[in-house]
Enzyme design. Structure first.
Site, PDB file in Angstrom:
ATOM      1  N   HIS A   1      -6.383 -11.347   5.860  1.00 20.36           N
ATOM      2  CA  HIS A   1      -6.336 -11.328   4.391  1.00 20.36           C
ATOM      3  C   HIS A   1      -5.232 -12.209   3.814  1.00 20.36           C
ATOM      4  O   HIS A   1      -5.448 -13.001   2.914  1.00 20.36           O
ATOM      5  CB  HIS A   1      -6.122  -9.899   3.871  1.00 20.36           C
ATOM      6  CG  HIS A   1      -7.059  -8.885   4.432  1.00 20.36           C
ATOM      7  ND1 HIS A   1      -8.383  -9.144   4.677  1.00 20.36           N
ATOM      8  CD2 HIS A   1      -6.876  -7.593   4.799  1.00 20.36           C
ATOM      9  CE1 HIS A   1      -8.972  -8.049   5.154  1.00 20.36           C
ATOM     10  NE2 HIS A   1      -8.071  -7.097   5.247  1.00 20.36           N
TER      11      HIS A   1
ATOM     12  N   GLU B   1       0.845  -1.192   0.000  1.00 17.09           N
ATOM     13  CA  GLU B   1       0.000   0.000   0.000  1.00 17.09           C
ATOM     14  C   GLU B   1       0.878   1.240   0.000  1.00 17.09           C
ATOM     15  O   GLU B   1       1.942   1.235   0.628  1.00 17.09           O
ATOM     16  CB  GLU B   1      -0.886   0.026   1.243  1.00 17.09           C
ATOM     17  CG  GLU B   1      -1.856  -1.131   1.315  1.00 17.09           C
ATOM     18  CD  GLU B   1      -2.774  -0.990   2.515  1.00 17.09           C
ATOM     19  OE1 GLU B   1      -3.864  -0.444   2.344  1.00 17.09           O
ATOM     20  OE2 GLU B   1      -2.390  -1.416   3.613  1.00 17.09           O
TER      21      GLU B   1
HETATM   22  C1  BG6 Z   1      -8.097  -3.497   5.776  1.00 21.38           C
HETATM   23  C2  BG6 Z   1      -6.992  -2.994   6.654  1.00 21.38           C
HETATM   24  O1  BG6 Z   1      -8.615  -4.700   6.264  1.00 21.38           O
HETATM   25  O2  BG6 Z   1      -7.573  -3.714   4.464  1.00 21.38           O
HETATM   26  C3  BG6 Z   1      -6.382  -1.717   6.102  1.00 21.38           C
HETATM   27  O3  BG6 Z   1      -7.514  -2.748   7.954  1.00 21.38           O
HETATM   28  C4  BG6 Z   1      -5.961  -1.929   4.676  1.00 21.38           C
HETATM   29  O4  BG6 Z   1      -5.301  -1.276   6.894  1.00 21.38           O
HETATM   30  C5  BG6 Z   1      -7.072  -2.541   3.859  1.00 21.38           C
HETATM   31  O5  BG6 Z   1      -5.585  -0.675   4.141  1.00 21.38           O
HETATM   32  C6  BG6 Z   1      -6.598  -2.921   2.481  1.00 21.38           C
HETATM   33  O6  BG6 Z   1      -7.700  -3.280   1.690  1.00 21.38           O
HETATM   34  P1  BG6 Z   1      -7.690  -3.095   0.111  1.00 21.38           P
HETATM   35  O7  BG6 Z   1      -8.973  -3.704  -0.326  1.00 21.38           O
HETATM   36  O8  BG6 Z   1      -7.591  -1.629  -0.143  1.00 21.38           O
HETATM   37  O9  BG6 Z   1      -6.485  -3.832  -0.363  1.00 21.38           O
END
Ligand code: BG6
Length: 491
Positions: free
Chosen positions: A241, A217
């Site tokens: 995740h 990210e």
């Molecule tokens: C969330 C986390 O579950 O997933 C966040 O708490 C993170 O910190 C996010 O930024 C990332 O999700 P995506 O769908 O943007 O990859």
């Protein structure tokens, strides 16, 4: 190609935390898009619940604003927006006290349609709200509850939350959301593995050298510092995740797509993860925390500045080398890394195959790069299979490494639906395949808890890394000392 919309039966979705960030950013926009595609039948309703006193029409205005801000809606005066807003109701409720419950009960009425209670609240309210729902007689035979991560902050607290919810709702009616499981490409991973005869025979330690999973990210912790500082990357991203992604790569073919068949296989993977604890944590894990730098096209502050603290041992980056100790995967390392304030935002899974065993080309077998299958979860969802070909033209046999590149967006006209759209409709249908079962959540914590304990005991702070870089140098060493490299080819 257009997707086929199958309508769901009328339902009431009650969103606790209805005036919160998750509701406005994700849930209402997702529901609007499903409604826009005519997936709802009348009289479907969405009922926001929060402590705040507010009239229904004022709440509808806030939902309208959210659609404009987060829902990709440019014009809120269309009949489709009006139809959606007409479904919105509001009930002020003090969830830990008595005020407001009668009003919610009256609003819900005696109708026996599907009822889904979404806990878009802090996790310490999951149990208390579930108990109140039970005590106030709001749990009908067709009611279900949806909970968001984090479910607990370790195995013990997760079990306590699960016990509390489980005392009111049977397991089959508890939907634990991991929004990664709702992502298009994540499901495509299952299609790739189990709807093609091509890959599965190679899907084992005889042919696969290693697997890497990156969730990178560019953003920092934004306004979520208070939560994040009690969590850190391993609890925020890996426990849920990333381990779910690992499970889908590593699991045995389930007998069917029935929820328990799938979850049984994922659970077996979680139970096979080789333990990381004080004896091996420094060799198998790297923690980092971002310092100021340049990220996302601008100067970026440090983590400590972002959370407004002088010191913190919370990691914003983690890399792990994980073993799956079973027959299929013995000897194949799974490298996982995730972090905030990295140079690019992308999530992908890479399957690195073994090299060819023998060289017939002048260059020698060692100089022929191994095949790689890259599954891009986001952005530009798609699949890339790296192959060797002969460079076109006369003048000898020169080899080239090229990708077979398939972008889903290009192939299927337009971006795919948000994960929440799919997951919310699955709840209404009662399909729990893409939701985590209690034993999965707790098994994931059994793997994570000893790592965190070992970090705490070691007293080593996370290593600093400059915002906009790929984490601490030690994370690169983690994979390079095994003669492998992180895939950073994404553009
Ligand atoms: C969330 C986390 O579950 O997933 C966040 O708490 C993170 O910190 C996010 O930024 C990332 O999700 P995506 O769908 O943007 O990859």
């Amino acid at each position: 190609m257009t997707s086929q919309i199958i309508q769901v039966e009328p339902f009431d979705l009650v969103v606790f935390g209805g005036t919160g960030d998750l509701a406005y950013r994700k849930l209402f926009p997702a529901l609007f898009h499903r409604d826009k595609d005519n997936q709802f039948k009348n009289p479907t309703r969405i009922i926001g619940v929060s402590r705040r006193q507010m009239e229904r029409d004022a709440f509808r205005e806030t939902v309208k604003d959210a659609l404009l801000k987060f829902g990709g809606v440019d014009d809120a005066s269309t009949p489709l927006v009006a139809r959606f807003l007409n479904r919105i109701e509001y009930a002020p409720v003090d969830v830990t006290g008595d005020a407001g419950w009668d009003g919610l009960k009256a609003l819900l009425g005696a109708d026996e349609r599907v009822r889904a209670y979404y806990m878009a609240t802090s996790p310490d309210l999951f149990g208390p709200i579930a108990k109140q729902l039970g005590a106030k007689g709001l749990v009908t035979p067709r009611s279900r509850i949806i909970v968001e991560k984090p479910i607990g902050k370790d195995g013990a607290s997760a079990a306590a939350i699960n016990d509390e919810i489980g005392s009111v709702f049977p397991e089959k009616r508890i939907f634990r959301i991991d929004h990664y499981l709702g992502k298009e490409t994540v499901q495509n991973l299952m299609a790739l593995r189990f709807a093609n005869a091509l890959f599965e025979p190679l899907w084992n330690n005889a042919h696969i050298d290693h697997v890497q999973i990156t969730v990178a990210e560019t953003l920092g912790v934004e306004g979520r510092g208070a939560y994040y500082d009690t969590s850190g990357a391993i609890r925020d991203m890996v426990q849920n995740h990333m381990l779910q992604l690992l499970c889908l790569v590593a699991m045995e073919p389930p007998a069917s797509l029935e929820a328990d068949a799938l979850r049984d296989e994922k659970l077996k993977v979680l139970k096979s993860l080789a333990r990381i604890d004080g004896s091996n944590v420094s060799a198998l894990t790297v923690r980092g925390q971002y310092r100021g730098g340049f990220a996302d096209g601008a100067a970026a502050s440090s983590y400590l500045q972002d959370i407004g603290k002088e010191a913190s041992d919370t990691e914003t980056f983690v890399a792990l080398k994980i073993g799956v100790a079973n027959w299929r995967w013995a000897g194949v390392p799974f490298y996982l890394r995730t972090g905030k304030r990295l140079p690019q935002r992308f999530s992908e899974i890479e399957i690195g195959f073994r090299r060819v065993p023998h060289a017939i080309f002048d260059s020698g077998a060692d100089s022929i790069p191994a095949n790689r299958l890259v599954i891009r979860v986001q952005p530009d969802e798609g699949i890339k299979l790296w192959l060797m070909i002969k460079e076109p033209g006369p003048g000898g046999m020169r080899l080239q490494h090229v990708p077979l590149d398939m972008s889903f967006e290009k192939a299927f006209s337009g971006p795919s639906a948000d994960a929440y759209e799919r997951l919310l409709m699955d709840v209404v249908r009662g399909n729990a395949a893409l939701f985590m079962r209690r034993d999965e959540v707790e098994a994931a914590w059994r793997f994570i808890d000893p790592i965190r304990e070992a970090w705490t005991l070691s007293r080593e702070p996370p290593r600093p890394y400059t915002a906009g870089t790929w984490g601490p140098a030690a994370a690169i060493a983690l994979i390079e000392r095994d003669g492998r490299t992180w895939n950073e080819e994404y553009e």
